[in-house]
Design a protein around this motif. Sequence first.
Motif, PDB file in Angstrom:
ATOM      1  N   ALA A  20      -6.284   8.891  -0.537  1.00  0.00           N
ATOM      2  CA  ALA A  20      -6.293   7.456  -0.853  1.00  0.00           C
ATOM      3  C   ALA A  20      -5.007   6.777  -0.401  1.00  0.00           C
ATOM      4  CB  ALA A  20      -6.487   7.263  -2.359  1.00  0.00           C
ATOM      5  N   LEU A  21      -3.884   7.498  -0.468  1.00  0.00           N
ATOM      6  CA  LEU A  21      -2.592   6.981  -0.014  1.00  0.00           C
ATOM      7  C   LEU A  21      -1.954   8.017   0.892  1.00  0.00           C
ATOM      8  CD1 LEU A  21      -1.185   5.658  -3.435  1.00  0.00           C
ATOM      9  CD2 LEU A  21      -2.133   4.269  -1.589  1.00  0.00           C
ATOM     10  N   ARG A  22      -1.392   7.549   1.990  1.00  0.00           N
ATOM     11  CA  ARG A  22      -0.807   8.488   2.955  1.00  0.00           C
ATOM     12  C   ARG A  22       0.591   7.991   3.350  1.00  0.00           C
ATOM     13  NH1 ARG A  22      -3.706  11.951   6.159  1.00  0.00           N
ATOM     14  NH2 ARG A  22      -5.603  10.726   5.769  1.00  0.00           N
ATOM     15  N   GLY A  41     -10.325  -0.796  -0.992  1.00  0.00           N
ATOM     16  CA  GLY A  41     -10.230   0.592  -0.542  1.00  0.00           C
ATOM     17  C   GLY A  41      -8.966   0.889   0.233  1.00  0.00           C
ATOM     18  N   ALA A  42      -8.069  -0.111   0.379  1.00  0.00           N
ATOM     19  CA  ALA A  42      -6.840   0.112   1.145  1.00  0.00           C
ATOM     20  C   ALA A  42      -5.827   0.947   0.377  1.00  0.00           C
ATOM     21  CB  ALA A  42      -6.222  -1.229   1.537  1.00  0.00           C
ATOM     22  N   GLY A  43      -5.985   1.034  -0.964  1.00  0.00           N
ATOM     23  CA  GLY A  43      -5.081   1.850  -1.768  1.00  0.00           C
ATOM     24  C   GLY A  43      -4.143   1.053  -2.656  1.00  0.00           C
ATOM     25  N   LYS A  44      -4.358  -0.264  -2.763  1.00  0.00           N
ATOM     26  CA  LYS A  44      -3.449  -1.126  -3.533  1.00  0.00           C
ATOM     27  C   LYS A  44      -3.396  -0.728  -5.007  1.00  0.00           C
ATOM     28  CE  LYS A  44      -5.864  -4.819  -2.637  1.00  0.00           C
ATOM     29  NZ  LYS A  44      -7.019  -4.182  -1.984  1.00  0.00           N
ATOM     30  N   ASP A 218      -6.089   1.208   4.968  1.00  0.00           N
ATOM     31  CA  ASP A 218      -6.555   2.603   5.014  1.00  0.00           C
ATOM     32  C   ASP A 218      -5.535   3.552   4.392  1.00  0.00           C
ATOM     33  OD1 ASP A 218      -8.846   1.766   6.336  1.00  0.00           O
ATOM     34  OD2 ASP A 218      -7.934   2.019   8.312  1.00  0.00           O
ATOM     35  N   GLY A 219      -4.919   3.129   3.280  1.00  0.00           N
ATOM     36  CA  GLY A 219      -3.995   3.998   2.561  1.00  0.00           C
ATOM     37  C   GLY A 219      -2.630   4.131   3.170  1.00  0.00           C
ATOM     38  N   VAL A 240      -6.996  -6.103   8.271  1.00  0.00           N
ATOM     39  CA  VAL A 240      -8.244  -5.593   8.845  1.00  0.00           C
ATOM     40  C   VAL A 240      -8.039  -4.854  10.158  1.00  0.00           C
ATOM     41  CG1 VAL A 240      -9.560  -7.416   7.729  1.00  0.00           C
ATOM     42  CG2 VAL A 240      -8.780  -7.738  10.070  1.00  0.00           C
ATOM     43  N   GLY A 241      -6.815  -4.948  10.710  1.00  0.00           N
ATOM     44  CA  GLY A 241      -6.538  -4.210  11.938  1.00  0.00           C
ATOM     45  C   GLY A 241      -7.058  -4.881  13.189  1.00  0.00           C
TER      46      GLY A 241
END
Length: 508
Positions: A20-22, A41-44, A218-219, A240-241
């Motif tokens: 979830a977090l990297r 879902g980004a990990g906030k 994405d984490g 969003v990239g």
Amino acid sequence: MSDDILVMRGITKRFGGVTALRDVSLAVRRGEIHAICGENGAGKSTLMKVLSGVHPHGSYEGEIVFEGRPCSFGGVRDSERRGIAIIHQELALCGQLSIAENLFLGNERASRGFIDWNRTNHAASELLARVGLRENPTTPVHDLGVGKQQLVEIAKALAKDVRLLILDEPTAALNDDDSAHLLDLLDGLREHGVTSVIISHKLNEVKRIADSITILRDGRTIETLPAREVAEERIISGMVGRDLEHRFPPRTPRVGEEVLRIEDWTVHSPSQPDRVVVDRANLVLRRGEIVGLAGLMGAGRTELAMSVFGRSYGVGVSGRVVKEGREIDTRTVRRAIRNGLAYVSEDRKRYGLNLIEDVKRNVSAAGLGKLASRGWVDENEEFSVAERFRRSMNIKTSGVGTQVGTLSGGNQQKVVLAKWMFTDPDVLILDEPTRGIDVGAKYEIYSIINELADQGRAVLVISSELPELLGLCDRVYALAEGRITGELTRAEATQERLMHHMTQGQTS
């Protein structure tokens, strides 16, 4: 002393095989309001749960330094003792208890084993004054609206001598006035030395209140930016990239014949039967058309929608619902569904989904009769239907057996839409369809709405966000004090013209 009150370095958090977090890093300056932005879902929220001890030390990798000292919180109480408090999106208040009891729950003002109620209520009054809430501290929390409950949560944090306040989507369920009051309160707390970290999808609010913005995707940490100097487009691109040149997907409307007409629709309040909530409203919906319904809080938007859909709200309901030239009976939800109507509630978690059930059961819930034979549901067919919607609507989950409560807000909303699409409706009423959803997921929901209209369905969208209605709808009705006060085409509609109709008390 360092200017940074908080530093998080190399935070990595895994749930089973999912990371979830990297290697996330974050620095928050003392006395600032620091926003964290990212898609669902980004990990906030996971990052803030690591910080607050919800995910205890040892369940993640990395380092947390608060006020110059390394921290290893074993739980929420440990972080609270250090002056860190978190307010989750789902408020953690006990509705049956009074405001004062909630403020000091687990932190009671007691003497010789007995609660000192005079001291408790006096201290509660002082805290309520700090957050601008003029309520008797003995008032039960369930008698308060969501906006006031949010202020109680902040007062509860102040009771614990908070130095770092974390707020997860604090204005998601608030109206404009309550949101503005809450942001002003955070501004005031900043002046008194309280540092805040705020998670929010509302970029206009972030730009208004925050000093710095950290973007997660994405984490991973993407970048940290000065809030007031950066354009919303830059923030969205980081989230969003990709560049979102257009917030709304392109669409060429193909509007057909009239499919639904609501005539002289009048609804009275169930708690005050003499009060008219919807007053002789008239609307027309056509095939292939997306129609908006704009109105300030309390204008009667949701009440209109719910009363049409199975009399789910109101008493003394009168008027006619005409579909394809024939009056139809929508007096119960079952009859409304049989007549081709569907309603997606603004509160998907309470009314739209069964959060402890899986995706499969939620998708089939409104149309089980299509899967049943002699009282038995064909589970293989149920699986096939849910899987088809999972693929076509890009519901991000490992499978249709996943519990819905574990999905992000955007994916939960897709499940709700899939549930009602399975009933094959001619008319869909979507009440705040993108509430609490990030920018990237909004685009996907808009694409689904466009596709529904392209299939020849009529779509009524209720939204508090005027830019959303202007970017999505072919026509927009304005509602004020329960009355339709204006109708504008896409070409005619502007925020100023809509607001003019939304704030007048008589039909124009």
